[in-house]
Design a protein around this motif. Structure first.
Motif, mmCIF file in Angstrom:
data_model
loop_
_atom_site.group_PDB
_atom_site.id
_atom_site.type_symbol
_atom_site.label_atom_id
_atom_site.label_comp_id
_atom_site.label_asym_id
_atom_site.label_seq_id
_atom_site.Cartn_x
_atom_site.Cartn_y
_atom_site.Cartn_z
ATOM 1 N N SER A 15 -7.426 -2.102 8.371
ATOM 2 C CA SER A 15 -8.286 -1.753 6.771
ATOM 3 C C SER A 15 -7.283 -1.013 6.307
ATOM 4 N N THR A 16 -6.159 0.024 6.186
ATOM 5 C CA THR A 16 -6.021 0.961 5.282
ATOM 6 C C THR A 16 -4.514 0.315 5.442
ATOM 7 N N ILE A 17 -3.586 -0.581 6.124
ATOM 8 C CA ILE A 17 -2.730 -1.324 6.426
ATOM 9 C C ILE A 17 -3.296 -2.999 5.182
ATOM 10 N N LYS A 18 -3.783 -2.965 5.902
ATOM 11 C CA LYS A 18 -4.007 -4.827 5.292
ATOM 12 C C LYS A 18 -5.108 -4.700 5.280
ATOM 13 N N VAL A 48 -5.222 4.628 -0.386
ATOM 14 C CA VAL A 48 -5.313 4.963 -1.530
ATOM 15 C C VAL A 48 -5.613 6.173 -1.598
ATOM 16 N N TYR A 49 -5.977 7.081 -1.483
ATOM 17 C CA TYR A 49 -6.520 8.229 -1.110
ATOM 18 C C TYR A 49 -5.329 9.523 -0.568
ATOM 19 N N ILE A 50 -4.660 8.779 0.615
ATOM 20 C CA ILE A 50 -3.812 9.681 1.186
ATOM 21 C C ILE A 50 -2.644 9.362 0.216
ATOM 22 N N VAL A 51 -2.797 8.187 -0.363
ATOM 23 C CA VAL A 51 -1.204 8.083 -0.863
ATOM 24 C C VAL A 51 -0.817 9.036 -2.330
ATOM 25 N N THR A 52 -2.168 9.010 -2.564
ATOM 26 C CA THR A 52 -2.384 9.160 -3.882
ATOM 27 C C THR A 52 -2.422 11.194 -4.076
ATOM 28 N N GLY A 106 0.023 -0.422 -3.249
ATOM 29 C CA GLY A 106 -1.250 -1.319 -4.845
ATOM 30 C C GLY A 106 -1.248 0.577 -4.874
ATOM 31 N N ALA A 107 -0.846 1.494 -4.291
ATOM 32 C CA ALA A 107 -1.658 2.397 -4.757
ATOM 33 C C ALA A 107 -0.018 3.774 -4.830
ATOM 34 N N VAL A 108 1.134 3.462 -4.179
ATOM 35 C CA VAL A 108 2.225 3.801 -4.858
ATOM 36 C C VAL A 108 2.835 3.542 -5.827
ATOM 37 N N ILE A 109 2.019 1.717 -6.811
ATOM 38 C CA ILE A 109 3.096 1.187 -7.982
ATOM 39 C C ILE A 109 1.833 2.314 -8.820
ATOM 40 N N ALA A 110 0.847 2.353 -8.449
ATOM 41 C CA ALA A 110 -0.149 3.352 -9.727
ATOM 42 C C ALA A 110 -0.083 4.408 -9.901
ATOM 43 N N ASN A 111 1.133 4.841 -8.841
ATOM 44 C CA ASN A 111 1.695 6.172 -8.787
ATOM 45 C C ASN A 111 2.831 6.499 -9.977
ATOM 46 N N ALA A 112 3.560 5.550 -9.141
ATOM 47 C CA ALA A 112 5.084 5.350 -9.972
ATOM 48 C C ALA A 112 4.969 5.262 -11.259
ATOM 49 N N GLY A 114 2.674 5.870 -13.070
ATOM 50 C CA GLY A 114 1.875 7.411 -13.792
ATOM 51 C C GLY A 114 0.999 7.311 -14.330
ATOM 52 N N ALA A 115 -0.212 6.350 -14.044
ATOM 53 C CA ALA A 115 -1.678 6.133 -13.600
ATOM 54 C C ALA A 115 -2.156 7.336 -13.642
ATOM 55 N N LYS A 116 -3.270 7.865 -14.115
ATOM 56 C CA LYS A 116 -3.663 8.997 -14.009
ATOM 57 C C LYS A 116 -4.942 8.897 -12.449
ATOM 58 N N LYS A 117 -4.969 10.109 -11.837
ATOM 59 C CA LYS A 117 -5.652 9.874 -10.350
ATOM 60 C C LYS A 117 -7.107 9.510 -11.076
ATOM 61 N N LYS A 118 -7.496 10.033 -11.694
ATOM 62 C CA LYS A 118 -8.747 9.037 -12.116
ATOM 63 C C LYS A 118 -9.391 8.195 -12.053
ATOM 64 N N ASP A 119 -8.016 7.359 -13.175
ATOM 65 C CA ASP A 119 -8.075 6.175 -13.001
ATOM 66 C C ASP A 119 -7.826 5.070 -11.914
ATOM 67 N N ILE A 120 -6.923 5.455 -11.225
ATOM 68 C CA ILE A 120 -6.933 4.744 -10.040
ATOM 69 C C ILE A 120 -7.597 4.937 -8.825
ATOM 70 N N PHE A 121 -8.543 6.114 -8.670
ATOM 71 C CA PHE A 121 -9.871 5.996 -8.173
ATOM 72 C C PHE A 121 -10.956 4.796 -8.290
#
Length: 152
Positions: A15-18, A48-52, A106-112, A114-121
């Motif tokens: 599930s970490t992959i797909k 998501v946590y690892i990528v963020t 999804g985590a890469v796109i959110a970080n790219a 510039g979303a806040k970590k709090k919002d991402i999680f």
């Protein structure tokens, strides 16, 4: 006992992959759909946590090793991501991540963007929990309609 733990770990790690991999494996192993939903949600959120937290370090290390040629920044796919981001923001990216993207993507796109970590999680937890249980239930209760899956 050890084989059951390995089965649970397999569902979690896939599930970490797909997302759908965890749902299919959990159903194939005969797990209850609630157990499969929990393992799927935890697997998605782990990536998501690892990528963020470590995404920048991973990107710098991989670029130093690979040194690929320069690619176009604007492609059809990147324009679609920008459109979703501009229209729906972080909730839209989080909602589409389990369906269309991998949790890592999804985590890469959110970080790219510039979303806040709090919002991402926050939004990823909501989306991953929703889709983890919905997809697990769909595979468990409607998976027999897809003949090549050969589910019990």
């Amino acid at each position: 006992m050890a084989t059951e733990i390995i089965k649970y770990l397999t569902v979690y790690l896939s599930s970490t992959i797909k997302v759908i991999f965890g749902c299919l494996l959990g159903t194939g192993y005969g797990h209850h759909f609630l157990i499969t939903g929990v393992l799927t949600t935890l697997g998605m959120m782990t990536s998501v946590y690892i990528v963020t937290y470590f995404g920048t370090n991973i990107r710098h290390a991989s670029q130093a090793v690979l040194r690929r040629k320069q690619r176009n920044i604007f492609s059809r796919k990147s324009r679609q991501y920008v459109r979703v981001w501009q229209k729906y923001g972080m909730p839209g990216i989080a909602f589409l991540t389990p369906l269309l993207l991998m949790p890592i993507g999804g985590a890469v796109i959110a970080n790219a963007f510039g979303a806040k970590k709090k919002d991402i999680f926050k939004y990823m937890w909501i989306s991953c929990t929703f889709w983890g249980f919905v997809l697990s239930a769909l595979v468990k209760f409607a998976g027999h309609w897809i003949p090549f899956l050969d589910l019990p």
